[in-house]
Design an enzyme around this catalytic site. Sequence first.
Site, mmCIF file in Angstrom:
data_model
loop_
_atom_site.group_PDB
_atom_site.id
_atom_site.type_symbol
_atom_site.label_atom_id
_atom_site.label_comp_id
_atom_site.label_asym_id
_atom_site.label_seq_id
_atom_site.Cartn_x
_atom_site.Cartn_y
_atom_site.Cartn_z
ATOM 1 N N HIS A 187 51.014 14.091 -29.164
ATOM 2 C CA HIS A 187 51.875 14.914 -28.306
ATOM 3 C C HIS A 187 53.186 14.246 -27.931
ATOM 4 C CE1 HIS A 187 48.439 17.413 -28.617
ATOM 5 N NE2 HIS A 187 49.282 18.392 -28.370
ATOM 6 N N GLU A 431 41.928 26.367 -35.988
ATOM 7 C CA GLU A 431 42.330 24.964 -36.106
ATOM 8 C C GLU A 431 41.144 24.035 -36.326
ATOM 9 O OE1 GLU A 431 44.372 23.526 -32.624
ATOM 10 O OE2 GLU A 431 42.973 24.468 -31.251
ATOM 11 N N ASP A 455 45.566 20.284 -35.825
ATOM 12 C CA ASP A 455 44.137 19.978 -35.714
ATOM 13 C C ASP A 455 43.397 20.314 -37.000
ATOM 14 O OD1 ASP A 455 43.620 18.724 -33.234
ATOM 15 O OD2 ASP A 455 44.204 20.576 -32.239
ATOM 16 N N CYS A 502 51.237 27.963 -35.679
ATOM 17 C CA CYS A 502 52.020 27.266 -34.654
ATOM 18 C C CYS A 502 51.916 25.746 -34.760
ATOM 19 C CB CYS A 502 51.612 27.738 -33.260
ATOM 20 S SG CYS A 502 49.865 27.502 -32.911
HETATM 21 C C1 PEP Z 1 47.634 22.494 -33.627
HETATM 22 O O1 PEP Z 1 46.593 21.870 -33.508
HETATM 23 O O2 PEP Z 1 48.189 22.728 -34.721
HETATM 24 C C2 PEP Z 1 48.338 23.009 -32.433
HETATM 25 C C3 PEP Z 1 49.396 23.776 -32.540
HETATM 26 O O3 PEP Z 1 47.865 22.640 -31.210
HETATM 27 P P1 PEP Z 1 48.081 21.194 -30.542
HETATM 28 O O4 PEP Z 1 49.097 20.459 -31.379
HETATM 29 O O5 PEP Z 1 48.533 21.440 -29.154
HETATM 30 O O6 PEP Z 1 46.716 20.603 -30.623
HETATM 31 MG MG MG Z 2 45.491 22.004 -31.671
#
Ligand code: PEP
Ligand code: MG
Length: 578
Positions: A187, A431, A455, A502
């Site tokens: 993140h 995911e 993920d 996403c």
């Molecule tokens: C993902 O896992 O692709 C996602 C968009 O969620 P995050 O990155 O918040 O886990």
């Molecule tokens: Mg994710």
Amino acid sequence: MRLKGAPASPGVGIGRVLIYREPDLNFGHVVYLGLEKEKKRLKAAIARFKEEIAVLAAIAEKKSGPSQAAILTGQVAMISDPFMLSQIEELLAKGQVAEAAVAEVAQGYEDMFNGLDDEKTRQRATDIEDMKRRLLSILLGVERLELSTISDGVIVVALDLPASALTSLPMERVRALATERGGLTSHGSIMARALGVPAVTGLVGLMGQAYEDGDLIVVDGSGGEIIIEPTAEEVEDYERRRSVWKADQASLKFFLKKPALDADGVKRVLGANIGGLADARQAQEFGADGVGLFRTEFLFLDRASLPTEEEQTRVYAEVAGLFPDQEVIIRTLDIGGDKRIPSLGVTKEENPYLGLRGIRFCLARQDIFKSQLRALARAGAQRGNIKIMLPLVISVEEVTLTQKLLAEALAELSAEGLAHDARVKLGVMLETPAAALIVDLLAKVSDFFSVGSNDLTQYTLVADRGNPQVSHLCDPFHPAVLRNLNIVIAEAKKTQTPLGLCGEIGGDPWMLPLLLGFGLEKFSVSAPSLAAVRREMISWSVAEARELTEEVLTFTTAARVKAFLKEAVATKTKRTIR
Ligand code: PEP
Ligand code: MG
């Protein structure tokens, strides 16, 4: 000296090192010295606190004016408050060490202020938290970096930059980031990209190198490399690269407010991934087609208590109001993995990515979950454009259980006479490999889908997305991930369930033609990537993308896939991307 890591956020930064260390404010080891001595320690700490604040306030006044200085001097007023002092002393008399007494009393005030509805009052909770941390570090003799006073143009070097630290860093003054831990989809990296700050992560051994604050350093966020104490030639070379990057950024301006068209002239939906209101405003400014992912966990980070239902309702409604005619997909709390929230007191797990994460946490803490569902339904009352999305789903039951909770929440809201969207849509993130294999079953209980490729990649390849030792394995160009994406997209389309993506690959110029080739029509990326995606998108017709995709699916290694795409994308777009 050069160190190789992962290219977390593109661009080049040249500046002076600023080492950031999370202060360890643990006081479990501190021994009680008796009431008089603890009182003395407290008194001395408060005196030192006042001196430090006086210096900081003078700097703040010069830099940002009297209102910033007043925030700091307000902390002196707080700690001088006789009632607060008497509460602390009472605890000292009961045998608590000064650190514990300060922490307990401050926490009480923080909780009280956080529980109130007025924004100004809640700001005081942040001030109390700040005051507490400063007092604790003085008592413990721990040095802390004054984030608010860092000078312009620094390059922050750290072992790790948790999201909570990133939210408090004044990013406008940070030229680049370099961290030892983290991967491309951790993140910290996602936030660096969202803020447009060049960054390299996964620099193994970074903190053990010989350098200190003020040393010159180059961070090449596009190449994934840093140079400590570069030579004059290296500086010159990277200054040139920096200006090329800056010029490229400037050329993207043309695409800032344009629709996302492919070469056939077909418009794709290009939404934004956001972490809060500031991102949402930026996304609106850059012409996003609504919000494809609101990571609500950022509302819960960096604070002592949970956001109330009222506070959440206000934030979600404000975001929905920025995109009145477009969908705003808001994901329920996705904590666990590399996102931890101290105020939730979650126990430490051996394998956090395989533990109580995402929807599992929500279903385990239905009090928190329900209040978020209520807030989301209420926030959608006016426009009806909010959609609820569930993270880390592996089963149909997780969705049906949530449907039940949501129905309860809606019934409660009706009974209480509170306005809400009674037909709010509920969707699922694809995911996990489990979700990918039961797309048809999930379709029966989901209003929409969104592929979470970050993920999906880590769980398909069993490679922790935040661990630099395996970051080379966590590669979305691996044939297994490409096959997975191909299957998931095709299966979802068969069920005619609306589908988007996403994950970070949506903003990757090499991945874009593949996603178009797989048949994806809806994307969501961080606001600063919107223009770049539009610029890439317009190069590809669906027929060309399909042809390319078919060929790529015959390759046996990620290396072969990337070598091929490097060539093909450069030929097509007339640009070499990395
Ligand atoms: C993902 O896992 O692709 C996602 C968009 O969620 P995050 O990155 O918040 O886990
Ligand atoms: Mg994710």
